[in-house]
Scaffold this active site. Structure first.
Site, PDB file in Angstrom:
ATOM      1  N   MET A  39      58.608  44.584  37.328  1.00 26.77           N
ATOM      2  CA  MET A  39      59.778  44.771  38.195  1.00 26.77           C
ATOM      3  C   MET A  39      59.396  44.655  39.663  1.00 26.77           C
ATOM      4  O   MET A  39      59.379  45.644  40.384  1.00 26.77           O
ATOM      5  CB  MET A  39      60.396  46.135  37.904  1.00 26.77           C
ATOM      6  CG  MET A  39      60.709  46.307  36.417  1.00 26.77           C
ATOM      7  SD  MET A  39      61.325  47.943  36.026  1.00 26.77           S
ATOM      8  CE  MET A  39      59.894  48.947  36.337  1.00 26.77           C
ATOM      9  N   ASP A  40      59.113  43.444  40.099  1.00 22.37           N
ATOM     10  CA  ASP A  40      58.592  43.201  41.447  1.00 22.37           C
ATOM     11  C   ASP A  40      59.712  42.884  42.429  1.00 22.37           C
ATOM     12  O   ASP A  40      60.601  42.095  42.115  1.00 22.37           O
ATOM     13  CB  ASP A  40      57.631  42.005  41.357  1.00 22.37           C
ATOM     14  CG  ASP A  40      56.662  41.953  42.511  1.00 22.37           C
ATOM     15  OD1 ASP A  40      55.803  41.051  42.516  1.00 22.37           O
ATOM     16  OD2 ASP A  40      56.755  42.819  43.411  1.00 22.37           O
TER      17      ASP A  40
END
Lengths: 217, 274
Positions: B25-26
């Site tokens: 989840m960047d």
């Protein structure tokens, strides 16, 4: 470079790709395919890129191109998980075999040393180019993949010099690692064409579009 | 899930559906910057995006989801940032185990994967509570990687295997069996039979609670795996859409699943060979 094993059987394509990579100035390539097809073809590949060819020079488009010495490494699936199992046995023998259970946990440097000792050491690549139908690393050794940039290049049969240069250039721009490609960039004005010259003498014409606050090529 | 998403789900289910999707989840912080929000707000938007993605996955029939919540490397960030991220994680763990949460709606069993001993006591206890509270769920699985890296996971598995072999050896020694486990006696030729195999290591991987992922989705267009599921991703499709995590939506999931379906027989064949 990860190459799909079936596609890796096209030795002429592999040699051509390596020639391009050498011409761009990359010094070291790790060649991986899961089934070890490239390992089996080690001889002809090494012959082509051994240091005996270092002094060979060819004139290309009126520019002198020196064939660079390329360090090659051949890796397959067994150098991944199997190698870690062997390293685990090595660590067991080293730290547990004297009959006392050592209290401290193993460290990453110890693991790296163990992998080196069993013959599966090797640096982590900066850039992993995948030649195959999908963006999948096909079991490249986990210990060497931690922070590697992974780029899918498409099937080997449709490989192109332009895509290779683009991938390496993109990596260079992101990592500001001019040492790898010796790319020289003159600061142009918007809309103007400029040239990037690699130390091998190959140059690439690019039109620059400058956007406020960013640099887009 | 609304009508349109349901229809899409039904259409996609005609082909093979991935068993396990993992998410890196960047982009939460960049999202906050882009929208001129405080850092924490980016993470909160990220959490909402996560809940949506998990719902879409479970509705589609994806049984296992894994998320990279906090890497061991992230401990190196500024202490205030680590502190506020941990605070948010604690809050969200508590939210997850509430009665009306998505977790109970979809029968999700939660696992926390990583070196949990590196976490502060409140977070570690909350994680343990969540695992116990959801242990009765069996429809789907959510693995949350917290204080995790692949290299730490591999080291831990190696450590556990060595410990296990030593314990086995000691037990046999005390029974007088010996059995060639000469490390305690010191054999003349000093040969010790290697006995740790890949299967032993895989048993001790944190991620052994789920099958290998079919797709890993990393947002923000970053092309690295950043020490996430390296051992488990040999035949996994890597998808790197250029959007920031809070911007992810159903269409990105659909694209990933279609790509998976397109490459299904190739990936299946590769899995058989390894």
């Amino acid at each position: 470079m990860v190459i799909d094993s079936e596609e890796a059987q096209e030795l002429s394509k592999v040699l051509e790709l390596l020639q391009w990579v050498a011409d761009i100035g990359v010094k070291s390539v790790c060649l991986y395919d899961p089934e070890g097809v490239l390992k089996n073809n080690k001889e002809p590949i090494m012959q082509r890129f051994s240091s005996a060819n270092l002094s060979e020079e060819a004139a290309v488009n009126g520019r002198l191109v020196t064939r660079r010495n390329l360090t090659l490494e051949f890796v397959s699936f067994e150098d991944g998980k199997e190698a870690v199992a062997k390293a685990a046995n090595y660590l067991f023998v080293k730290h547990y075999a004297n009959g006392t259970k050592e209290k401290s946990d193993f460290t990453e440097p110890q693991m790296a040393e163990a992998l080196g000792a069993i013959g599966s050491g090797g640096a982590e690549p900066d850039l992993l180019l995948i030649y195959g139908p999908t963006r999948c690393h096909l079991g490249f050794p986990a210990w060497r993949l931690r922070y590697t940039e992974i780029v899918h290049m498409g099937p080997l049969k449709s490989m192109s010099y332009g895509s290779l240069v683009k991938a390496i250039f993109k990596y260079t721009m992101v990592h500001q690692n001019y040492e790898t490609t010796d790319a020289l960039v003159a600061v142009p004005s918007c809309g103007q064409k400029f040239e990037i010259s690699f130390h091998s003498g190959i140059s690439y014409q690019i039109k620059l579009q400058v956007c406020i606050g960013s640099f887009r090529v | 899930m609304d009508e349109d998403s349901s229809s899409i789900s039904r259409v996609l289910s005609v082909g093979p559906v991935p068993d396990h999707i993992a998410f890196i989840m960047d982009g939460n912080r960049r999202y906050a910057k882009k929208r001129n929000l405080l850092d924490g707000a980016g993470h909160r938007s990220g959490y909402l995006a996560l809940m949506n993605m998990l719902k879409y996955c479970y509705e589609l029939g994806v049984k296992y989801a894994t998320i990279y919540a906090f890497s061991i490397d992230n401990f190196r960030r500024r202490p205030e940032e680590v502190q506020s991220t941990m605070q948010l994680i604690l809050e969200k763990i508590e939210d997850l185990i509430k009665e009306e949460s998505m977790v109970n709606q979809y029968g999700v069993r939660i696992y926390f994967l990583g070196s949990l001993k590196l976490l502060s006591k409140p977070v570690r206890l909350a994680a343990e509570r969540a695992m116990v509270a959801t242990s009765g769920n069996s429809k789907s699985v959510l693995s949350i990687c917290l204080a995790y890296t692949s290299s730490d996971e591999i080291l831990h598995a190696v450590q556990e295997c060595c410990g296990e072999k030593w314990d086995e050896g000691s037990a046999l020694e005390s029974k007088g069996a010996g059995n060639g486990l000469v490390f305690l006696k010191g054999n003349e030729n000093g040969k010790i039979k290697p006995s740790i195999v890949v299967k032993d290591l895989e048993k001790h991987m944190y991620a052994a609670v789920a099958p290998d992922p079919d797709i890993i989705i990393r947002t923000s267009g970053e092309t690295r795996l950043s020490n996430f599921l390296l051992w488990q991703s040999a035949n996994c499709l890597l998808y790197a859409p250029p959007i920031l995590w809070p911007e992810i939506g159903l269409w990105h999931l659909i694209w990933a699943v279609l790509d998976f379906q397109r490459n299904f027989s190739y990936l299946k064949e590769k899995t058989k060979l390894s």
